[in-house]
Scaffold this active site. Structure first.
Site: not given
Ligand code: M6R
Length: 607
Positions: A2, A27, A74, A100-101, A480, A484, A487, A503, A602
């Site tokens: 949020c 966000r 959110w 937010n929370g 990684e 990417k 997501e 395995h 985010k």
């Molecule tokens: O702000 P942060 O680096 O702590 O965030 C961690 C993860 O939420 C963040 O890296 C997330 O996995 C990304 N969306 C990946 O692209």
């Protein structure tokens, strides 16, 4: 998660808040709303969906008021709908809140209040509006403090009351709030991004603090309502950096910024004549550093992958046993820590709830805790006893790219700094730094292959499954790349250390299951090559990331993307970039919302 923006001053609040909401879009959100006080009358509009939908709903009704609050939601408790969107009103329609929370005891509170209050949403947040209303006897700050004393959970909260048109009250517990200081105008927001066009002077609320924002100033109190004096900090980022600057998406812009921000991350931190690095924020003497017996990286998502790379380089260069932990596991595990354990919390936002909780747990247990963080002044940066900013600038795409390479850049320098106190020779240190120095131009070389990578990505974008393979230091790179791709393109993908295929995972291979493998020239090259032969033999298409000039790779891969050679420890800094671009182009080919992928936020500020 949020996003909150609040304003009190002399400008019309509505356009300012609407622009603020747009700057908070990155966000992640699913609904939005705004409330503005026009004299003593309260204008409030909410909608499920995008900010454009909210704008359309407001239409020509433009309240003149100069105080207001707005929110991007959110969803956590309650479906995505207009009635669950914020701001939430109390019964008498005079009091509104944005939150937010998560209010953990909202069910009990709601049950108690329901006899006298009418609830109109399914959210935990609405309970705050009614609770404050039930405490209200004229002084809004007292009412908020009284209500919050009954609440268990996390909040970044802003409250506005039609009877107090010259006042906003904010409170924080666990969910970030930053207050922007202008000339007779004040702002409050979940992060500094929406404040950039107006002010760079900010103060961060800490947990348990309540603030009153009036046109003539800000007063901050603790929960016992004692005045708290806080420093004003200057934000380094500028508004230009938070724009797309001609790129179609923030993600593409941020991928292309990597050579520049890499230089920012390492500037002034290398000492070539001593073949070492110096990261002053570590706040440790050399003898304290030599005394470290174990290093633990805690992080989530992409930052966790950076930590995995940290494990390889720390063990190799510094010969210190090293572990990497997903923060959401670490915080609930009986992790054995002592005062010789150095815990690095890695986080772009510096606000990730699990990483923050891990920081607190590690400090409680007496470990040495340091941050590797992007956002200056963020909670993790403030709650660790030192550490390093990675200087990646604002990262606004949900998918993290430049922050990842800068995290790795900084971790590598830490590994060198520790290594030089132990096993690494001057010559090896200098060779490392020379290779490090060459990284930005090599990154640029890879970025120049954007069109080639786009063409390959488009050819594969229609596959439903993908496998990423790597070995050694390139296994986290494979993870990684896979993260990417999934997501932002929503293509199912997995990542494996290539030696593990036999395995179980080999069973998935076949013509419908392409494999993207990192096979650069390092000590595991021959092993990786055999693994790829096995993949090919089972009919999967193979895309290879290979070192320039590797003619054998051309025979092995259906498609080959080459990268310049570097020393093994630095390979992730280069090998990640084609994977970022591959994911980006596959996602745009599929017409995905690249910067704001579905169901993701985010900055994950709740558990
Ligand atoms: O702000 P942060 O680096 O702590 O965030 C961690 C993860 O939420 C963040 O890296 C997330 O996995 C990304 N969306 C990946 O692209």
């Amino acid at each position: 998660m949020c996003g909150i923006i609040g304003y009190i001053g002399n400008r019309r609040a509505t356009p300012l808040l609407m622009q603020g909401l747009r700057r908070l879009e990155y966000r992640g959100y699913d609904s939005a709303g705004i409330a503005v006080l026009d004299g003593n009358s309260l204008f409030c509009e909410r909608t499920a969906g995008r900010i454009d939908a909210l704008k359309e709903k407001i239409g020509e009704r433009r309240p003149e008021g100069t105080v207001g609050i707005a929110h991007t939601r959110w969803a956590t408790h309650g479906i995505v709908s207009e009635h669950n969107a914020h701001p939430h009103r109390a019964c008498n329609d005079s009091l509104v809140i944005v939150h937010n929370g998560i209010i953990e005891n909202y069910r009990e509170l709601r049950a108690e209040l329901q006899a006298t209050h009418t609830f109109t949403s399914d959210t935990d947040s609405e309970v705050l509006a009614h609770l404050i209303e039930s405490c209200h006897q004229g002084n809004l700050r007292h009412s908020v403090a009284c209500a919050l004393s009954k609440v268990r959970g996390t909040y970044g909260l802003v409250v506005m009351h039609a009877d107090n048109p010259d006042l906003l009250v904010c409170a924080r517990m666990g969910s970030p709030l930053v207050i922007g200081m202008g000339e007779h105008e004040y702002f409050v927001a979940s992060d500094a991004t929406p404040l950039l066009p107006y002010t760079k002077d900010v103060t961060y609320l800490d947990d348990g603090e309540i603030a009153e924002l009036r046109r003539d100033g800000v007063r901050i109190y603790d929960l016992r309502e004692k005045t708290v004096h806080k420093d004003i900090q200057r934000i380094e980022w500028n508004d230009e950096q938070a724009q797309k600057q001609g790129y179609d998406h923030f993600m593409l812009k941020e991928i292309f910024e990597q050579p520049v921000v890499f230089r920012d991350a390492v500037r002034g931190r290398k000492i070539p004549e001593d073949g070492t690095a110096y990261l002053g924020g570590l706040n440790m003497t050399e003898s304290q550093m030599r005394n470290v017996s174990r290093v633990v990286f805690v992080a989530c998502g992409t930052a966790y992958h950076a930590g995995m790379i940290g494990k390889y380089v720390f063990e190799r260069l510094a010969h210190i046993p090293c572990e990497v932990e997903v923060a959401s596991e670490f915080r609930y595990r009986d992790c054995v820590l002592d005062d010789r354990t150095l815990v690095f919390a890695i986080s772009q936002s510096g606000e990730t709830a699990d990483t923050l909780a891990a920081v607190r747990e590690a400090r409680r247990k007496g470990a040495i805790v340091r941050g590797i963080v992007n956002v200056v002044g963020s909670t993790i940066a403030r709650e660790t006893d030192g550490g390093t900013y990675i200087h990646a600038g604002p990262e606004l795409a949900v998918a993290s790219t430049k922050a990842f390479t800068n995290m790795v850049a900084v971790i590598l320098l830490y590994a060198l700094q520790f290594g030089r106190l132990k096993h690494v020779s001057l010559a090896d240190g200098q060779q490392f730094l020379q290779a490090h120095f060459e990284i930005p131009s090599k990154m640029e070389q890879i970025l120049n292959m954007n069109d080639e990578i786009a063409a390959v990505a488009r050819r594969y974008a229609r596959y439903r499954d993908f496998l990423f393979l790597g070995r050694g230091i390139n296994y986290p790179v494979a993870l990684e790349g896979s993260l990417k791709l999934k997501e932002i393109s929503y293509i199912h993908s997995e990542a494996y250390p290539a030696g593990e295929m036999k395995h179980g995972v080999n069973a998935l291979l076949g013509p419908d299951f392409p494999v993207l493998a990192i096979m650069t020239k390092n000590q595991l090259y021959e092993k990786m090559r055999s693994n790829i032969e096995e993949v090919r033999a089972r009919g999967s298409k193979v895309i290879l990331i290979a070192t320039e000039g590797d003619t054998d790779a051309r025979q092995l891969g259906d498609d080959v993307l080459t990268v310049p050679s570097t020393i093994e420890a630095l390979e992730p800094l280069l090998n990640t970039i084609p994977l970022q671009l591959f994911a980006y182009h596959a996602a745009t080919m599929l017409d995905r919302d690249v910067d704001r992928p579905r169901n993701l936020a985010k900055s994950v500020t709740v558990e």
